[in-house]
Design a protein around this motif. Structure first.
Motif, short mmCIF file in Angstrom:
data_model
loop_
_atom_site.label_atom_id
_atom_site.label_comp_id
_atom_site.label_asym_id
_atom_site.label_seq_id
_atom_site.Cartn_x
_atom_site.Cartn_y
_atom_site.Cartn_z
N UNK A 32 0.88 -1.10 0.08
CA UNK A 32 -0.06 0.21 -0.02
C UNK A 32 0.83 1.28 0.03
N UNK A 33 2.09 1.34 0.56
CA UNK A 33 2.85 2.31 0.61
C UNK A 33 3.96 2.26 -0.49
N UNK A 34 3.87 1.47 -1.43
CA UNK A 34 4.84 1.35 -2.60
C UNK A 34 4.91 2.28 -3.55
N UNK A 35 4.17 3.20 -3.44
CA UNK A 35 4.03 4.11 -4.68
C UNK A 35 2.86 3.84 -5.76
N UNK A 89 -4.98 4.21 -0.13
CA UNK A 89 -6.09 4.13 0.64
C UNK A 89 -6.91 2.65 0.58
N UNK A 90 -6.04 1.72 -0.04
CA UNK A 90 -6.67 0.27 -0.38
C UNK A 90 -6.11 -0.75 0.50
N UNK A 91 -6.76 -1.82 0.76
CA UNK A 91 -6.19 -3.06 1.14
C UNK A 91 -7.07 -4.19 0.64
N UNK A 92 -6.32 -5.27 0.39
CA UNK A 92 -6.94 -6.34 -0.22
C UNK A 92 -7.20 -6.33 -1.95
N UNK A 93 -8.10 -7.11 -2.35
CA UNK A 93 -8.55 -6.98 -3.77
C UNK A 93 -8.92 -5.79 -4.30
N UNK A 94 -8.45 -5.43 -5.62
CA UNK A 94 -8.64 -4.34 -6.29
C UNK A 94 -9.21 -4.58 -7.80
N UNK A 95 -10.56 -4.07 -7.94
CA UNK A 95 -11.03 -4.52 -9.37
C UNK A 95 -11.54 -3.03 -9.76
N UNK A 114 -6.75 -5.46 -12.17
CA UNK A 114 -6.89 -6.08 -10.82
C UNK A 114 -5.68 -6.03 -10.00
N UNK A 115 -5.71 -6.43 -9.00
CA UNK A 115 -4.51 -6.83 -8.04
C UNK A 115 -4.93 -6.64 -6.66
N UNK A 116 -3.77 -7.15 -5.83
CA UNK A 116 -4.03 -7.13 -4.49
C UNK A 116 -3.09 -6.21 -3.87
N UNK A 117 -3.74 -5.20 -2.94
CA UNK A 117 -2.85 -4.15 -2.19
C UNK A 117 -2.57 -4.86 -0.81
N UNK A 118 -1.26 -4.90 -0.50
CA UNK A 118 -0.84 -5.59 0.75
C UNK A 118 -0.52 -4.49 1.90
#
Length: 119
Positions: A32-35, A89-95, A114-118
């Motif tokens: 989540x804080x990876x840019x 501002x995300x965590x978990x799955x993104x679609x 899509x992807x997953x925010x850790x």
């Protein structure tokens, strides 16, 4: 900033004036804080006259910033729509998705990611 290129899943807009290399990108797992996560959607004008990108929606979210060519794309030439996604501002799955309107008035093209925010 992470950059993801297109994987080959071809899709043509109505009237066959525009062909995308892909309309879906899976950016995998990102912190989540990876840019910003940057995704490139490359398209080719396969019509017989220049075509322009009129609008690209942001998917109703301030976390998604589209960039697209402002100049017309000549027949046979390619352009690129860049979507930058801010995962803070995300965590978990993104679609998510955005929609592209071209100047030929064809049906809007949906670009998704899509992807997953850790956290």
């Amino acid at each position: 900033m992470l950059v993801f290129g297109a994987v080959a899943v071809a899709m043509a807009a109505k009237k066959d004036n525009v062909k995308f290399e892909t309309t879906r990108i899976d950016f995998g797992n990102v912190p989540s804080k990876g840019g910003l996560v940057e995704m490139d959607y490359v398209f080719t004008n396969i019509g017989s006259s220049p075509i322009s990108v009129v609008t690209v929606t942001n998917g109703g979210c301030h976390c998604t910033k589209p960039q697209f060519p402002k100049e017309p794309i000549a027949p046979g030439k390619s352009g690129k729509i860049v979507i930058k996604f801010d995962p803070r501002s995300y965590k978990g799955e993104v679609n998510r998705s955005v929609k592209v309107q071209f100047s030929d008035k064809s049906k809007r093209v949906k670009l998704s990611f899509t992807g997953v925010v850790i956290p």
